[in-house]
Design an enzyme around this catalytic site. Structure first.
Site, PDB file in Angstrom:
ATOM      1  N   ASP A  39      -4.138   5.987  -2.348  1.00 12.96           N
ATOM      2  CA  ASP A  39      -2.745   5.817  -2.553  1.00 12.96           C
ATOM      3  C   ASP A  39      -2.786   5.961  -4.291  1.00 12.96           C
ATOM      4  O   ASP A  39      -3.103   4.725  -4.762  1.00 12.96           O
ATOM      5  CB  ASP A  39      -2.279   4.462  -2.060  1.00 12.96           C
ATOM      6  CG  ASP A  39      -0.555   4.153  -2.461  1.00 12.96           C
ATOM      7  OD1 ASP A  39      -0.222   4.851  -3.241  1.00 12.96           O
ATOM      8  OD2 ASP A  39      -0.237   3.047  -1.857  1.00 12.96           O
ATOM      9  N   TYR A  73      13.464  10.874  -9.314  1.00 14.15           N
ATOM     10  CA  TYR A  73      12.723  12.036  -9.068  1.00 14.15           C
ATOM     11  C   TYR A  73      12.898  13.062 -10.027  1.00 14.15           C
ATOM     12  O   TYR A  73      11.675  13.709 -10.495  1.00 14.15           O
ATOM     13  CB  TYR A  73      12.985  12.459  -7.492  1.00 14.15           C
ATOM     14  CG  TYR A  73      12.189  13.774  -7.286  1.00 14.15           C
ATOM     15  CD1 TYR A  73      11.321  13.809  -6.598  1.00 14.15           C
ATOM     16  CD2 TYR A  73      13.107  15.028  -7.004  1.00 14.15           C
ATOM     17  CE1 TYR A  73      10.283  14.816  -6.266  1.00 14.15           C
ATOM     18  CE2 TYR A  73      12.448  16.090  -6.634  1.00 14.15           C
ATOM     19  CZ  TYR A  73      10.993  15.878  -6.097  1.00 14.15           C
ATOM     20  OH  TYR A  73      10.571  17.241  -5.593  1.00 14.15           O
ATOM     21  N   VAL A 114      12.128  24.274  -0.567  1.00 15.08           N
ATOM     22  CA  VAL A 114      11.223  24.986   0.171  1.00 15.08           C
ATOM     23  C   VAL A 114      11.426  24.837   1.717  1.00 15.08           C
ATOM     24  O   VAL A 114      11.544  23.850   2.062  1.00 15.08           O
ATOM     25  CB  VAL A 114       9.701  24.574  -0.314  1.00 15.08           C
ATOM     26  CG1 VAL A 114       8.588  24.981   0.589  1.00 15.08           C
ATOM     27  CG2 VAL A 114       9.563  24.569  -1.458  1.00 15.08           C
TER      28      VAL A 114
HETATM   29  N1  LIG Z   1       9.617  20.551   0.105  1.00  7.20           N
HETATM   30  C1  LIG Z   1      10.402  20.868  -1.128  1.00  7.20           C
HETATM   31  O1  LIG Z   1      11.414  21.392  -0.916  1.00  7.20           O
HETATM   32  C2  LIG Z   1       9.901  20.643  -2.540  1.00  7.20           C
HETATM   33  C3  LIG Z   1      10.931  21.130  -3.506  1.00  7.20           C
HETATM   34  C4  LIG Z   1      10.497  20.713  -4.904  1.00  7.20           C
HETATM   35  C5  LIG Z   1       9.349  19.907  -5.316  1.00  7.20           C
HETATM   36  N2  LIG Z   1       8.541  19.745  -4.221  1.00  7.20           N
HETATM   37  C6  LIG Z   1       7.373  18.973  -4.702  1.00  7.20           C
HETATM   38  O2  LIG Z   1       5.921  19.542  -3.925  1.00  7.20           O
HETATM   39  C7  LIG Z   1       5.211  18.606  -3.725  1.00  7.20           C
HETATM   40  C8  LIG Z   1       4.767  18.675  -2.103  1.00  7.20           C
HETATM   41  O3  LIG Z   1       5.914  18.340  -1.439  1.00  7.20           O
HETATM   42  P1  LIG Z   1       6.180  18.323   0.105  1.00  7.20           P
HETATM   43  O4  LIG Z   1       7.560  18.652   0.315  1.00  7.20           O
HETATM   44  O5  LIG Z   1       4.831  19.187   0.535  1.00  7.20           O
HETATM   45  O6  LIG Z   1       5.976  16.790   0.468  1.00  7.20           O
HETATM   46  P2  LIG Z   1       5.414  16.023   1.792  1.00  7.20           P
HETATM   47  O7  LIG Z   1       5.298  17.014   2.911  1.00  7.20           O
HETATM   48  O8  LIG Z   1       6.267  14.810   1.943  1.00  7.20           O
HETATM   49  O9  LIG Z   1       3.893  15.718   1.306  1.00  7.20           O
HETATM   50  C9  LIG Z   1       3.844  14.851   0.298  1.00  7.20           C
HETATM   51  C10 LIG Z   1       2.174  14.734   0.153  1.00  7.20           C
HETATM   52  O10 LIG Z   1       1.997  13.533  -0.930  1.00  7.20           O
HETATM   53  C11 LIG Z   1       1.305  12.502  -0.105  1.00  7.20           C
HETATM   54  N3  LIG Z   1       1.638  11.204  -0.556  1.00  7.20           N
HETATM   55  C12 LIG Z   1       2.675  10.696  -0.816  1.00  7.20           C
HETATM   56  N4  LIG Z   1       2.822   9.427  -1.296  1.00  7.20           N
HETATM   57  C13 LIG Z   1       1.513   9.159  -1.681  1.00  7.20           C
HETATM   58  C14 LIG Z   1       0.902   8.010  -2.407  1.00  7.20           C
HETATM   59  N5  LIG Z   1       1.464   7.062  -2.637  1.00  7.20           N
HETATM   60  N6  LIG Z   1      -0.614   8.493  -2.695  1.00  7.20           N
HETATM   61  C15 LIG Z   1      -1.033   9.636  -2.700  1.00  7.20           C
HETATM   62  N7  LIG Z   1      -0.545  10.401  -1.864  1.00  7.20           N
HETATM   63  C16 LIG Z   1       0.808  10.344  -1.291  1.00  7.20           C
HETATM   64  C17 LIG Z   1       1.534  12.482   1.055  1.00  7.20           C
HETATM   65  O11 LIG Z   1       0.507  12.168   2.131  1.00  7.20           O
HETATM   66  P3  LIG Z   1       0.550  10.576   2.573  1.00  7.20           P
HETATM   67  O12 LIG Z   1       1.925  10.339   3.152  1.00  7.20           O
HETATM   68  O13 LIG Z   1      -0.669  10.525   3.704  1.00  7.20           O
HETATM   69  O14 LIG Z   1       0.000   9.956   1.557  1.00  7.20           O
HETATM   70  C18 LIG Z   1       1.506  14.183   1.442  1.00  7.20           C
HETATM   71  O15 LIG Z   1       0.295  14.806   1.584  1.00  7.20           O
HETATM   72  C19 LIG Z   1       5.594  17.251  -4.246  1.00  7.20           C
HETATM   73  O16 LIG Z   1       5.250  17.129  -5.625  1.00  7.20           O
HETATM   74  C20 LIG Z   1       7.319  17.605  -4.261  1.00  7.20           C
HETATM   75  O17 LIG Z   1       7.900  16.621  -4.982  1.00  7.20           O
HETATM   76  C21 LIG Z   1       9.004  20.078  -2.984  1.00  7.20           C
END
Ligand SMILES: NC(=O)c1ccc[n+]([C@@H]2O[C@H](COP(=O)([O-])OP(=O)(O)OC[C@H]3O[C@@H](n4cnc5c(N)ncnc54)[C@H](OP(=O)(O)O)[C@@H]3O)[C@@H](O)[C@H]2O)c1
Length: 291
Positions: A67, A159, A192
């Protein structure tokens, strides 16, 4: 200059937030370049499933749960990998996300957790890994950022601050250490589709993805390409993304108009209404006072 030495056989990569969403795809694509990939996140069960899936496809992978908002967790993760593998060549700071609730409705502690995950953790991991990278004369840090701040994406105050902070952090890190063999790239994402929090949000609201969203696969490809070509900044979104970013910086007032036109404002309001308990209307006395 390209930096091929951090990818391939004998190289060690750490991908955070790899238990699901975009991070699992980044881990997959980095593993395809060869080398050993350590996947991290909080959920051991999800990490085990993703790791098993990648290993079944021939990838050299393992997982270490952590974490990253807990004190000392980032340093302990890096120390563990360095001790067992001799160092980290590629660090992908992907773990992140936003609770998608209104700023005032969350406690300050909840808001600061968003900052801890999206900014403090990448800075701490980079700091912990940098010494080893410098001593080996090679390393690359990739930070996953977002367009949120540039386009004033609704309900993402903290954020957006964290993700814009990550852009500045990456630029200076790259400038200061490039000559010593350590590079840095930032990948700036619009919305995304196909995996990740944006897609989950749409599913929750029963909505369809839009033409303004980039496929999740393209983010993973952008990460590998940024490392191979040693790119400082890559924007992943459909259309003239870099131009849009520049225009937004020049005319910051355009952001809300773009969000309205693209439907993002309405979508986010729907999500907020689904998540927040309704805030009662002000009393008559308060409503009339001083307005
Ligand atoms: N999806 C979009 O549209 C989008 C757009 C712009 C930017 N982003 C960025 O892209 C990246 C990936 O996003 P995503 O959309 O794939 O998000 P996601 O599906 O929610 O995945 C987030 C990941 O971070 C882990 N995580 C969350 N809290 C954590 C903690 N306290 N310690 C360690 N790991 C933690 C989660 O796993 P656990 O819950 O198991 O910890 C999961 O593996 C992020 O940085 C996000 O801000 C995404």
């Amino acid at each position: 200059m390209s930096s091929p030495t951090v990818l391939g056989d004998g190289r060690i990569a750490l991908v955070t937030g790899a238990s699901r969403g975009i991070g699992a795809l980044i881990a997959r694509d980095v593993a395809r370049t060869g080398g050993h990939v350590v996947l991290s996140a909080r959920s051991a069960a999800d990490l085990r499933a993703v790791t098993a899936d990648l290993a079944a496809g021939g990838a050299d992978v393992e997982f270490v749960p952590a974490d990253l908002t807990e004190a000392g967790a980032a340093q302990a993760l890096v120390a563990d990998i360095e001790q067992r593998h001799g160092g980290i060549d590629l660090l992908v700071n992907n773990a992140g996300g936003d609770p998608l609730r209104e700023f005032h409705a969350m406690s300050i502690e909840e808001n600061l957790r968003t900052l801890a995950l999206n900014l403090i953790a990448p800075v701490t991991l980079s700091h912990a890994a940098l010494g080893g990278m410098l001593s080996r004369g090679r390393g690359h840090v990739v930070n996953i950022s977002a367009m949120a701040g540039r386009v004033a994406f609704p309900y993402t105050e903290v954020y957006a601050a964290a993700k814009d902070g990550l852009i500045g952090f990456t630029r200076v890190l790259r400038n200061d250490y490039h000559a010593r063999g350590v590079s840095a790239s930032v990948i700036i994402l619009g919305a995304v589709r196909g995996a990740g929090q944006g897609q989950r949000m749409l599913d929750e609201a029963g909505m369809k993805s839009s033409a303004y969203m980039a496929p999740a696969d393209s983010v993973a490809r952008a990460v590998v390409s940024a490392v191979r070509k040693d790119r400082p900044e890559v924007v992943v979104m459909p259309g003239p993304a870099r131009l849009l970013r520049a225009v937004m910086d020049y005319f910051p007032g355009l952001g809300p108009a773009v969000n309205r036109a693209s439907g993002a404002s309405a979508t986010m309001r729907t999500i907020i209404d689904l998540r927040e308990p309704k805030i009662p209307p002000p009393t008559a006395g308060l409503a009339s006072a001083g307005r």
